[in-house]
Enzyme design. Structure first.
Site, short mmCIF file in Angstrom:
data_model
loop_
_atom_site.label_atom_id
_atom_site.label_comp_id
_atom_site.label_asym_id
_atom_site.label_seq_id
_atom_site.Cartn_x
_atom_site.Cartn_y
_atom_site.Cartn_z
N GLY A 146 -22.07 4.84 -3.55
CA GLY A 146 -21.05 5.29 -4.51
C GLY A 146 -20.82 4.16 -5.50
N ASN A 147 -19.58 4.04 -5.96
CA ASN A 147 -19.26 3.02 -6.96
C ASN A 147 -19.67 1.62 -6.47
OD1 ASN A 147 -18.12 1.74 -9.23
ND2 ASN A 147 -16.23 1.41 -8.10
N ALA A 148 -19.18 1.25 -5.28
CA ALA A 148 -19.43 -0.11 -4.79
C ALA A 148 -20.92 -0.34 -4.49
CB ALA A 148 -18.58 -0.38 -3.55
N GLY A 149 -21.57 0.60 -3.80
CA GLY A 149 -22.97 0.43 -3.40
C GLY A 149 -23.92 0.36 -4.59
N LYS A 162 0.87 -1.19 0.00
CA LYS A 162 0.00 0.00 0.00
C LYS A 162 0.89 1.22 0.00
CE LYS A 162 -4.54 0.51 0.21
NZ LYS A 162 -5.50 -0.47 -0.30
N GLY A 214 -24.24 3.39 1.82
CA GLY A 214 -23.27 3.97 0.88
C GLY A 214 -23.71 3.68 -0.53
#
Ligand code: NAD
Length: 415
Positions: A218-221, A105, A216
């Protein structure tokens, strides 16, 4: 609520798994710490003519199974320990998904929201100049993370290729499609989570076409809402939330219309044929499946006793605190841990590395098919470890990941 040093949390998780695996002291010591850490300064000429010095990190937690893999975050609250923790989780995540990769990371302490595109480009290129020697297709392959994106990757790849004088698109993943990216990346995390839910439902005898809530959007949700219905043959999405509020409908929300509403208005609030609810109440609804896809520590000792979902699929990183984890386990709630639930993203990043290596690109359907096979196997490995060790899914996933990395270290003669 208790506050955490996330690196200490990961170390405790490694220790717990290592004990169940009866690993020797040297192996445990090796797995408790990053293998290599780089910290550096990045000077950037700002738009106002001044020069600002940013602090950057890259950590290669373990490379016994393959090159380090993990994102680069641009965030004001980044510290060496947050990056160590995330690098550790990437190590176990790539191992659970059985990818020939290690974990890493990186990050830069900065306020990306207050920087211009030109300043962000200078920072991205400066980051690569600082780490160029230590990354590479066979060493360490970064990707985007919080406040970095495919454009950041494009600048970074270009800087790396300028330094090395050759085309090496596989040095970074999640690039734009036109310059070596892969099909299927944007939906990969949610798709992996939905596959993990499908396998958990099969194992537990839960009907996946039942009630679902998503924290949430966003992209994932958003992708989780669409894919849950598409891949699992239905499912009633009764509630979703975002940073502005939450909406509920006992009859079920239309996922496609909700995504359009979010994209046009900027929020899920005000969606027709829904009623507003408190964001925190969404987590405690009487649903079968709950997808936390927003924040860290959303489920804590404060609300864990009131959660009613039968399955929680952790699309977000670290949405459940260690205390809440114990409470949920005692209450028989099945938590699909983040290192399995969100492993779809890194799996498709690995597919991107493979395609870049032989410079030949797969159809989207092939990416989906291979992702499904990889995450189905990963889900089964975790279920098997749960049974063999008599433990909950998070510890079982750690057992699978830690065992695979420990074995690679042993085979190499490191311990
Ligand atoms: P995103 O920024 O696109 O979406 C985050 C969503 O959370 C937004 O809709 C935001 O409004 C909402 N949110 C913020 N505060 C909230 C609150 N208090 N209550 C309810 N909702 C709130 O991010 P994303 O890419 O969808 O990622 C979500 C999570 O999944 C993060 O934890 C991320 O680390 C994790 N994750 C994402 C990926 C990926 O490939 N996108 C991969 C692995 C893990």
């Amino acid at each position: 609520m208790t506050s955490y040093n996330s690196f200490h949390v990961t170390q405790r998780q490694v220790l717990e798994a290592a004990r169940l695996l009866h690993l020797d002291a040297a192996t445990i010591d090796l797995l408790l710490w990053p293998q290599r850490e780089f910290s550096f300064t990045i000077p950037v000429r700002m738009d106002d003519g001044t020069t600002k010095i940013f602090h950057g990190y890259r950590m290669q937690y373990n490379t016994a199974r393959g090159p380090a893999k993990g994102g680069i975050r641009f965030h004001p609250e980044e510290t060496a320990d947050t990056i160590r923790a995330l690098a550790s989780w990437m190590t176990w995540k790539t191992a659970v998904a059985d990818l020939p990769l290690g974990g890493g990371k990186g990050g830069v302490v900065c306020e990306p929201k207050s920087m211009s595109q030109r300043e962000l480009e200078s920072l991205s290129r400066g980051y690569i100049r600082a780490v160029a020697e230590y990354i590479g297709v066979d060493k360490d392959v970064p990707a985007p993370d919080v406040y970095t994106n495919p454009q950041t990757m494009a600048w970074m790849m270009d800087e790396y290729e300028t330094i090395t004088h050759r085309h090496q698109p596989g040095v970074l993943t999640d690039k734009p499609l036109q310059i070596g990216g892969t099909e299927g990346r944007r939906s990969a995390t949610a798709r992996g989570g939905v596959i993990a839910v499908r396998e958990a439902c099969r194992a537990l005898g839960v009907d996946p076409r039942s009630r679902v809530a998503i924290q949430g959007f966003g992209n994932a949700g958003q992708r989780a809402a669409l894919l849950h219905q598409e891949l699992l043959g239905g499912g009633k999405i009764v509630a979703v939330s975002d940073s502005r509020g939450a909406v509920y409908s006992a009859k079920g929300l239309n996922a496609k219309n909700l995504v359009t509403h979010k994209l046009t208005t900027g929020s899920v609030t005000g969606f027709p044929e829904s009623e507003p609810i408190r964001q925190d109440d969404l987590l405690e609804l009487d649903v079968d499946i709950l997808y936390p896809a927003a924040l860290e520590n959303a489920i804590s000792e404060v609300n864990a006793e009131r959660i009613k979902a039968r399955i929680i699929c952790e699309l977000a990183n670290g949405p459940t605190t260690p205390e809440a984890d114990l409470i949920l386990h005692r209450r028989g709630i099945h938590v699909i841990p983040d290192i399995l639930a969100s492993a779809g993203g890194v799996t498709v990043s690995y597919f991107e590395m493979v395609q870049d290596r032989y410079s030949y690109f797969w159809a989207e359907s092939l990416v989906h098919e291979r992702l499904d096979a990889q995450l189905t196997r990963a889900s089964h490995s975790v279920q098997q470890a749960m049974q063999e060790k008599g433990t909950h899914p998070r510890l079982a996933a750690m057992v699978v990941g830690v065992a695979r990395v420990a074995e690679a270290c042993k085979l190499r003669g490191w311990v």
